[in-house]
Each structure stands twice: as structure tokens, then as C-alpha cells.
Design a protein around this motif. Structure first.
Motif, mmCIF file in Angstrom:
data_model
loop_
_atom_site.group_PDB
_atom_site.id
_atom_site.type_symbol
_atom_site.label_atom_id
_atom_site.label_comp_id
_atom_site.label_asym_id
_atom_site.label_seq_id
_atom_site.Cartn_x
_atom_site.Cartn_y
_atom_site.Cartn_z
ATOM 1 N N SER B 140 0.828 -1.206 0.000
ATOM 2 C CA SER B 140 0.000 0.000 0.000
ATOM 3 C C SER B 140 0.865 1.260 0.000
ATOM 4 N N HIS B 143 1.616 2.121 -3.307
ATOM 5 C CA HIS B 143 0.374 2.393 -4.028
ATOM 6 C C HIS B 143 0.027 1.309 -5.031
ATOM 7 N N ILE B 145 -1.726 -1.446 -4.032
ATOM 8 C CA ILE B 145 -3.074 -1.889 -3.652
ATOM 9 C C ILE B 145 -3.751 -0.763 -2.889
ATOM 10 N N ARG B 146 -5.084 -0.726 -2.980
ATOM 11 C CA ARG B 146 -5.801 0.296 -2.240
ATOM 12 C C ARG B 146 -6.318 -0.294 -0.928
ATOM 13 N N ASP B 147 -6.926 -1.472 -1.023
ATOM 14 C CA ASP B 147 -7.434 -2.116 0.188
ATOM 15 C C ASP B 147 -6.491 -3.243 0.599
ATOM 16 N N GLN B 148 -6.508 -3.512 1.877
ATOM 17 C CA GLN B 148 -5.695 -4.607 2.389
ATOM 18 C C GLN B 148 -6.162 -5.930 1.784
#
Lengths: 278, 296
Positions: B140, B143, B145-148
Motif C-alpha cells: 500500500s 500504491h 493496492i488500495r485495500d488490504q
């Protein structure tokens, strides 16, 4: 002409790649030195704020499963398997390497194939076999015997190439000098094959040291199981205490790292001999 | 006369190790075949009648979807691992094959991951992808991935985690075998190719890969056999979960025998595993023969 990267750039790339590759090891050791609160802090801390050794000291004494106990069990199992594997593999590899016996390649293939078979394949029948022999229970025997089956074929295949590679003249001159077969072997051949024996022993030890499946299935008493089994138990708890588990892991790789430092250059040759040739 | 004595001595030396392996490996394999046709559970494992039931155990296994899932999982996992290990292993081999001072030392260090007990590796990856959350943290921050991602809780990510962990173990093995392969390629082939105007890409696909072919063949088969037998890694990191999404043949056989105590079902599952390995082994032997005949 081939365009060449400057040596310093290659070294730099090499170091960065190796460091990134070995990061999981660093992370295990660092986590074992962090207090519980810091482990789950976000963002993560790459270096602990303060070094915390209680994960080690706490487990050295008392508790149901302490580190020293697991370490001792693993050592007993690993040295036991190592002893059996070495004692059986040295004569066998000598026989296969230096005697002209019919069906030799068939025998070698047999050892090679058994080395590749998964432990999980023979686990059930082996369990039943050991149960009939009265070896399932609070003892190390079944686990030691089972782990030697991994060390033996590897050692035979590795050592055979060593023995086969020794010059024939040595043997002949020893016979002329009046050495019997046994003396020739003990005085001349075996000392020359010692590097190979060392590799075989190291691997027999490592195979047994890393064992989980046999130890956890055959040894009925929790406190006699190997260190790997302790980790399995730790991870099964609802709330794993990660710094303790990581401390456990760190201690259990000490022999691996020590062996690695001392015999690294033999390992590479041993690996390629044992795994491919034959 | 002497020749005969020679033979006898040779056999006598091999005999103890051979008997040991026959007793503790060959016999169990044969016994496993028998066991697969009996009905053995925790009740009658040490004494009592063990009735012959024919193919009932196998029918039971195929009636439950778990066996088919586990075969499918094992194959996907094995193929993915072999491909990744090979690509990264080759990259490592080529990097450390360049002449620079630290090359040998660094190549040696990489070997450590292959020597570690699989239990430890599984534990480290379970922590990094699970509770420790460092993988999500890094992804994250970059950047990517946005969600875990629930690496160990969602089916496909759990499989990916295992594949990554096993690839980590297998890279040094691939690297070493490919390094030996690379060393057998004569340097002047590259030089004359360069003079003929071959670029790096050409050299790789026209010289390096074709000449590595024998090494690649044995790698693929050995890789298959060594990856296929995965056990500790899965047991520790995911325990076959979530809901059998990472159940492998080995862990399923173990579960049947030692968690559900259906010993003959466990034996039957192991026999199916054995058949698949046998199949691959035979293909390998044929390949080796063909290769020998064609003189490579």
C-alpha cells in the motif's frame, strides 16, 4: 565485444538482490527482538526501537514447552539419524563405487528413487509398522529410524561419486604392500573421501533437523517432540505470541547457519552431485 | 575366483543399507497398496479384523470433492512454483555468473533459504503475509493496492502466498543447477556470436537457453517431484484452508489418517499421489533415454 557492466555496479546489484532475498530471515530475527506492542504497530518499524530479549529468556526456563527442551529433542533425533545414515551409507557407497557388481545401476536407481519419495506417502503404513514394533509412543526411535531413510539414499549417491573418483593405483599399491581389504579401506580410501563424508553427514543432519511430519506423528509425548513441532503447536493457538514464536524459529536455525558458515563450499558440490548425477 | 569374491564383498557392503531401505521404504509402499483396499480405522489399527473392501475407499474419496480439489490444487501449485523458480533461479544464476568479486559469496548466501527447515519458512511467510502485515504495508505504501488483502483468509491469495513461499525455497536449487549448466557453455560461442552481430536478447534465446536444455529437463522433473511433495509448508502456513482452498494431496492424506483416523482412506489418497509421481518418473526416464540416444 560484449558490453560489460562495471564490477562495482554488479556488486551493488548483487548485494541489493541478496539482501532483498534474505529479508524474511532478517524479519524473523528482528520480530523476535521486539516487544509485543511494537510488532503490530503501523507503520511497521524496520529496526526495533529497543531490543527486547525476554522472548528468549522467558522460554529458556519453565513453561510447558521451552526452547532448550525442543532444541535437545531435535538434536537427539538429528544426531541419531545422522549416525544410522552414515554407518550404513559409507559401506554401501564404497561397494557401489569401487566394486564391479552386476545390477549396480539398478541399485543406484533404487536409492535415487527412494530419496525422491515424499514422506507423506509412507507415513500411514510406516505408522502402522512402527505401532506393531511397539515404537509409537514416548520415545525417539521411530522418528530417528524414519528420518534416516532420507539421509541414507542421499549419502549413498553423494559418497559413491567420491569413492568412484579415487585413483585405482592407490588401491593396487596398498594391496601390494600387504594391506587387506578392510585396512585399505580404513587407512587409505576413507580418509581421502572425508570431504564427501562431511557433506553426507551435514545433509543427513539437516534433513532430520528440519523434520516435522515424523516427529509430530510418531512421538506421543509433547515434551519429547522436536523444535519444529513446538512451532506448529505455537501457531495453532488462537492468539499466537509472535515474538515468542519468532524466538523459537531463530534458535532452531542456529545449527543450520553454523553448518552453512563452516561447510558452505562443500554443500554446493554435494547438492549438485546428489541431486542430478547418479 | 578373485572376481567372485570381489562381487560377494561388494554386495555385502551394499546389503545393510539396501535392507534398511527395503524395510522402511519399499515395504511401506507395498503395504500402502494393501491398506488402500482394507477398512482400517482407529478401532482396528493394532488388532482385530481388517476387512477387505476392494475399491470402496477410492470410491469414497472420489465421491467427496476434496480429493479432486486437492489434486487440482497440488498441480496448480506445482506448475506455478516450477515456472517461477526457474525464471528467478535463471536470473540469479546469470547475475552471479558475471565476474565480480562478491559473486561467489553472495551466491552462497542465497543457498540459505534452501537449507532452512520448511517449518521455519512457513512460519516466516505466515507472519509476513498474515498477522505481521508487512506485505500489505509495503504494497500500500507503493500504491500497488488500495485495500488490504486478506492473504491467508481468502482462497486465491492464500494459494499465492504458498506459491511465493515455496518459490523462495526453490530458487537456490534452480540457481545452482543452472549455474553448473552455464559453466559448461564455452565462452567463445558468445564472442563469435557478438562478432556476428547478435544482441543480448539473441544470445540468450539462441545460445544460452538451447545449451541449457539438459539442465532444464532435469530441473523440471526434479522440481516437479520436490514441489509436489509439499507438506510442512502448507500444514503450518494455511493448514489447507481456507476451506480446502490450499488443501494438497499430501496434507489431505495426512488429515485423513491422523486427524480423522481413517487410515485406509489416507493410504488410498497416498496411493493416488504415488501413481502421479510414478507417471512423471517414467516420463523423465524416457526423456533421459531419448536424450542419450540423440547424443546430447
Amino acid at each position: 565485444m560484449r558490453r560489460r557492466c562495471p564490477s562495482w555496479l554488479l556488486s551493488l546489484i548483487g548485494i541489493v538482490v541478496t539482501a532483498a532475498f534474505l529479508f524474511p530471515l532478517y524479519w524473523m530475527i528482528i520480530t523476535s527482538l521486539k516487544p509485543e506492542g511494537e510488532i503490530f504497530r503501523s507503520p511497521v518499524t524496520w529496526v526495533p526501537h529497543s531490543f527486547y530479549f525476554e522472548s528468549y529468556t522467558e522460554q529458556l526456563t519453565g513453561s510447558s514447552y521451552n526452547i532448550l527442551n525442543g532444541f535437545r529433542n531435535s538434536a537427539i533425533i538429528a544426531f541419531g539419524s545422522l549416525a544410522i545414515a552414515t554407518l550404513l551409507a559409507i559401506p554401501a557407497s564404497y561397494g557401489l563405487g569401487r566394486f564391479r557388481i552386476p545390477g549396480k545401476s539398478m541399485l543406484l536407481l533404487l536409492f535415487l528413487v527412494t530419496q525422491m519419495l515424499p514422506s507423506s506417502l509412507i507415513l500411514t503404513p510406516l505408522f502402522i509398522q512402527f505401532k506393531h514394533m511397539g515404537l509409537i509412543g514416548p520415545n525417539y526411535w521411530s522418528t530417528i529410524l524414519a528420518n534416516a531413510t532420507i539421509g541414507i539414499p542421499f549419502s549413498v549417491v553423494t559418497l559413491r561419486t567420491y569413492f568412484a573418483g579415487l585413483p585405482k593405483e592407490l588401491e593396487e599399491s596398498a594391496t601390494i604392500d600387504g594391506c587387506g581389504a578392510i585396512r585399505t579401506f580404513l587407512r587409505i580410501m576413507l580418509p581421502l573421501a572425508l570431504p564427501g563424508v562431511a557433506v553426507a553427514m551435514v545433509f543427513s543432519f539437516l534433513f532430520a533437523w528440519g523434520d516435522l511430519i515424523y516427529g509430530m506423528t510418531f512421538i506421543s509425548k509433547e515434551s519429547m517432540r522436536p523444535i519444529t513441532s513446538g512451532i506448529y503447536t505455537f501457531l495453532g493457538f488462537q492468539s499466537t505470541s509472535w515474538n515468542n514464536t519468532m524466538a523459537f524459529g531463530t534458535v532452531s536455525i542456529i545449527p543450520v547457519v553454523l553448518i552453512f558458515i563452516f561447510v558452505q563450499r562443500y554443500i554446493v558440490s554435494g547438492l549438485t552431485n546428489g541431486a542430478v548425477k547418479g | 575366483m578373485l572376481n567372485r569374491r570381489q562381487k560377494m564383498t561388494g554386495y555385502l557392503l551394499v546389503l545393510p543399507a539396501l535392507l534398511y531401505m527395503l524395510f522402511f521404504v519399499a515395504y511401506p509402499i507395498i503395504d500402502n497398496l494393501r491398506l488402500g483396499f482394507l477398512d482400517v480405522s482407529v478401532m482396528n489399527v493394532s488388532h482385530g479384523e481388517q476387512p477387505f473392501v476392494g475399491f470402496v475407499n477410492y470410491k469414497d474419496l472420489f465421491a467427496e470433492s476434496v480429493l479432486v480439489t486437492s489434486i487440482f490444487n497440488t498441480l496448480i501449485y506445482t506448475v506455478a512454483c516450477i515456472v517461477l523458480q526457474f525464471i528467478i533461479g535463471l536470473a540469479f544464476a546469470m547475475l552471479f555468473n558475471r565476474p565480480f568479486r562478491l559473486a561467489q559469496r553472495l551466491r552462497g548466501l542465497v543457498m540459505i533459504s534452501w537449507l532452512l527447515p520448511a517449518t521455519i519458512t512457513a512460519m516466516m511467510y505466515k507472519f509476513m503475509f498474515g498477522a505481521g502485515n508487512i506485505v500489505n504495508d509495503v504494497l500500500s505504501r507503493l500504491h500497488l493496492i488500495r485495500d488490504q488483502i486478506d492473504w491467508l483468509i481468502a482462497p486465491i491469495p492464500a494459494m499465492i502466498t504458498l506459491i511465493i513461499a515455496n518459490t523462495w525455497i526453490g530458487i537456490p536449487f534452480n540457481m545452482m543447477l543452472l549455474t553448473t549448466g552455464l559453466m559448461t557453455i564455452p565462452k567463445d560461442i558468445y564472442e563469435s556470436a557478438s562478432i556476428d552481430g547478435a544482441n543480448a536478447c539473441n544470445r540468450f534465446f539462441r545460445i544460452t537457453l538451447p545449451l541449457l536444455r539438459p539442465a532444464i529437463y532435469s530441473l523440471l522433473v526434479l522440481g516437479f517431484i520436490y514441489t509436489f511433495k509439499v507438506f510442512e509448508l502448507v500444514l503450518i502456513a494455511t493448514h489447507g484452508g481456507p476451506v480446502n482452498a490450499t488443501q494438497m494431496m499430501s496434507t489431505y492424506a495426512y488429515k485423513l489418517s491422523f486427524e480423522l483416523f481413517k487410515f485406509s482412506h489416507g493410504a488410498a489418497a497416498a496411493n493416488i499421489m504415488f501413481l502421479i509421481l510414478l507417471f512423471v518418473g517414467v516420463i523423465y526416464l524416457r526423456m533421459v533415454r531419448k536424450e542419450e540416444r540423440s547424443g546430447l
